[in-house]
Design a protein around this motif. Structure first.
Motif, PDB file in Angstrom:
ATOM      1  N   ASP A  68      48.785  33.811  39.620  1.00  0.00           N
ATOM      2  CA  ASP A  68      48.347  33.983  40.996  1.00  0.00           C
ATOM      3  C   ASP A  68      48.891  32.853  41.861  1.00  0.00           C
ATOM      4  O   ASP A  68      49.024  31.713  41.394  1.00  0.00           O
ATOM      5  CB  ASP A  68      46.819  33.980  41.070  1.00  0.00           C
ATOM      6  CG  ASP A  68      46.200  35.250  40.506  1.00  0.00           C
ATOM      7  OD1 ASP A  68      46.892  36.267  40.468  1.00  0.00           O
ATOM      8  OD2 ASP A  68      45.025  35.194  40.097  1.00  0.00           O
ATOM      9  N   TYR A  91      36.196  38.582  50.471  1.00  0.00           N
ATOM     10  CA  TYR A  91      34.837  38.449  49.927  1.00  0.00           C
ATOM     11  C   TYR A  91      33.753  38.795  50.943  1.00  0.00           C
ATOM     12  O   TYR A  91      32.816  39.539  50.650  1.00  0.00           O
ATOM     13  CB  TYR A  91      34.631  37.032  49.393  1.00  0.00           C
ATOM     14  CG  TYR A  91      35.576  36.666  48.291  1.00  0.00           C
ATOM     15  CD1 TYR A  91      35.572  37.375  47.089  1.00  0.00           C
ATOM     16  CD2 TYR A  91      36.498  35.632  48.442  1.00  0.00           C
ATOM     17  CE1 TYR A  91      36.465  37.053  46.068  1.00  0.00           C
ATOM     18  CE2 TYR A  91      37.377  35.306  47.432  1.00  0.00           C
ATOM     19  CZ  TYR A  91      37.365  36.019  46.245  1.00  0.00           C
ATOM     20  OH  TYR A  91      38.253  35.693  45.251  1.00  0.00           O
ATOM     21  N   GLN A 122      39.249  44.022  45.089  1.00  0.00           N
ATOM     22  CA  GLN A 122      38.930  43.212  43.916  1.00  0.00           C
ATOM     23  C   GLN A 122      40.095  43.087  42.938  1.00  0.00           C
ATOM     24  O   GLN A 122      40.039  42.303  41.997  1.00  0.00           O
ATOM     25  CB  GLN A 122      37.697  43.785  43.218  1.00  0.00           C
ATOM     26  CG  GLN A 122      36.444  43.632  44.077  1.00  0.00           C
ATOM     27  CD  GLN A 122      35.200  44.188  43.409  1.00  0.00           C
ATOM     28  OE1 GLN A 122      34.466  43.468  42.752  1.00  0.00           O
ATOM     29  NE2 GLN A 122      34.977  45.482  43.579  1.00  0.00           N
ATOM     30  N   ARG A 135      43.499  36.101  42.698  1.00  0.00           N
ATOM     31  CA  ARG A 135      42.351  35.216  42.768  1.00  0.00           C
ATOM     32  C   ARG A 135      42.770  33.873  43.354  1.00  0.00           C
ATOM     33  O   ARG A 135      43.851  33.362  43.044  1.00  0.00           O
ATOM     34  CB  ARG A 135      41.763  34.995  41.372  1.00  0.00           C
ATOM     35  CG  ARG A 135      41.085  36.211  40.780  1.00  0.00           C
ATOM     36  CD  ARG A 135      40.960  36.107  39.279  1.00  0.00           C
ATOM     37  NE  ARG A 135      40.245  34.919  38.845  1.00  0.00           N
ATOM     38  CZ  ARG A 135      38.930  34.884  38.607  1.00  0.00           C
ATOM     39  NH1 ARG A 135      38.203  35.973  38.777  1.00  0.00           N
ATOM     40  NH2 ARG A 135      38.348  33.786  38.182  1.00  0.00           N
ATOM     41  N   VAL A 183      31.888  35.506  44.290  1.00  0.00           N
ATOM     42  CA  VAL A 183      32.824  34.470  43.841  1.00  0.00           C
ATOM     43  C   VAL A 183      32.383  33.851  42.510  1.00  0.00           C
ATOM     44  O   VAL A 183      32.897  32.802  42.115  1.00  0.00           O
ATOM     45  CB  VAL A 183      33.005  33.378  44.916  1.00  0.00           C
ATOM     46  CG1 VAL A 183      33.597  33.987  46.182  1.00  0.00           C
ATOM     47  CG2 VAL A 183      31.691  32.662  45.227  1.00  0.00           C
ATOM     48  N   LEU A 190      34.596  31.757  39.889  1.00  0.00           N
ATOM     49  CA  LEU A 190      35.621  30.969  40.560  1.00  0.00           C
ATOM     50  C   LEU A 190      35.124  29.541  40.761  1.00  0.00           C
ATOM     51  O   LEU A 190      33.922  29.262  40.722  1.00  0.00           O
ATOM     52  CB  LEU A 190      35.962  31.578  41.921  1.00  0.00           C
ATOM     53  CG  LEU A 190      36.588  32.969  41.929  1.00  0.00           C
ATOM     54  CD1 LEU A 190      36.723  33.466  43.362  1.00  0.00           C
ATOM     55  CD2 LEU A 190      37.944  32.957  41.252  1.00  0.00           C
TER      56      LEU A 190
END
Length: 205
Positions: free
Chosen positions: A3, A99, A120, A124, A178, A181
């Motif tokens: 990512d 989000y 989703q 990320r 979240v 994360l």
């Protein structure tokens, strides 16, 4: 493929995200604040300046959930593209990413269609910086509801109870969205300069 390196600035309504992003833009540096707030749009993306108002009207006007979420996806796509086209020497800091949109859709019953699954599936972030604000402070910043759009409270019109309940549910939903994360919390009660410094420390910039 890994990512891309980017962060998300997150919080409930009237938590001060726009002010912090504007302060970061004024400072310059590696952090690249990105938002679809009209003052931060450049080039062809200035066409998105009408998007927040269009969203409020579409939702309040009884348009279909598919139409409302399609408008929301324009905002998500802009933020996604900003990450993918960012210079390698910069670290994008996105205003909420998907989000907040995802959680608001759930709170307001906009749950049909493919959009949530798509959101989703997006990359990320490296981390999330969460700005806290007391609901009473947020209500005051909203002009006691005068500045609210229909996606910031429950029911047909804003009052302190419907606004506060929505904002508390929104915060809980954001924390759930979240989960897993890296989340750095910035407490309420600081001025913009101190909050901005705290955001940069959280990002280790």
């Amino acid at each position: 493929m890994a990512d891309p390196d980017f962060w998300v600035l997150l919080g409930t309504d009237y938590c001060g995200k726009s002010s912090v992003l504007a302060a970061l833009a004024d400072r310059g540096g590696r952090v690249r604040p990105t938002s679809y707030d009209p003052p931060m749009l450049t080039g062809d993306y200035r066409a998105l300046a009408q998007l927040p108002a269009a969203l409020g009207k579409a939702y309040a006007g009884g348009n279909s959930p598919d139409y409302v979420m399609a408008l929301l996806n324009v905002a998500v796509a802009y933020l996604r593209d900003s990450v993918l086209t960012a210079p390698p020497e910069s670290t994008p800091l996105l205003d909420s990413y998907y989000y907040k949109i995802l959680v608001k859709c759930r709170l307001l019953g906009l749950t049909d269609g493919p959009w949530q699954e798509y959101w989703q599936s997006l990359p990320r972030p490296s981390g999330v910086v969460l700005l806290d604000v007391a609901p009473a402070t947020a209500w005051r910043r909203s002009g006691a509801g005068a500045l609210c759009n229909p996606m910031e409270y429950y029911g047909p019109a804003p009052d302190v109870e419907s606004f506060t309940r929505f904002q508390r549910d929104l915060r809980a939903g954001l924390l759930d969205a979240v989960r897993g994360l890296r989340v750095e919390h910035v407490p309420a009660g600081q001025d913009i300069a101190a909050t901005t410094d705290h955001v940069l420390r959280a990002m280790k910039e």
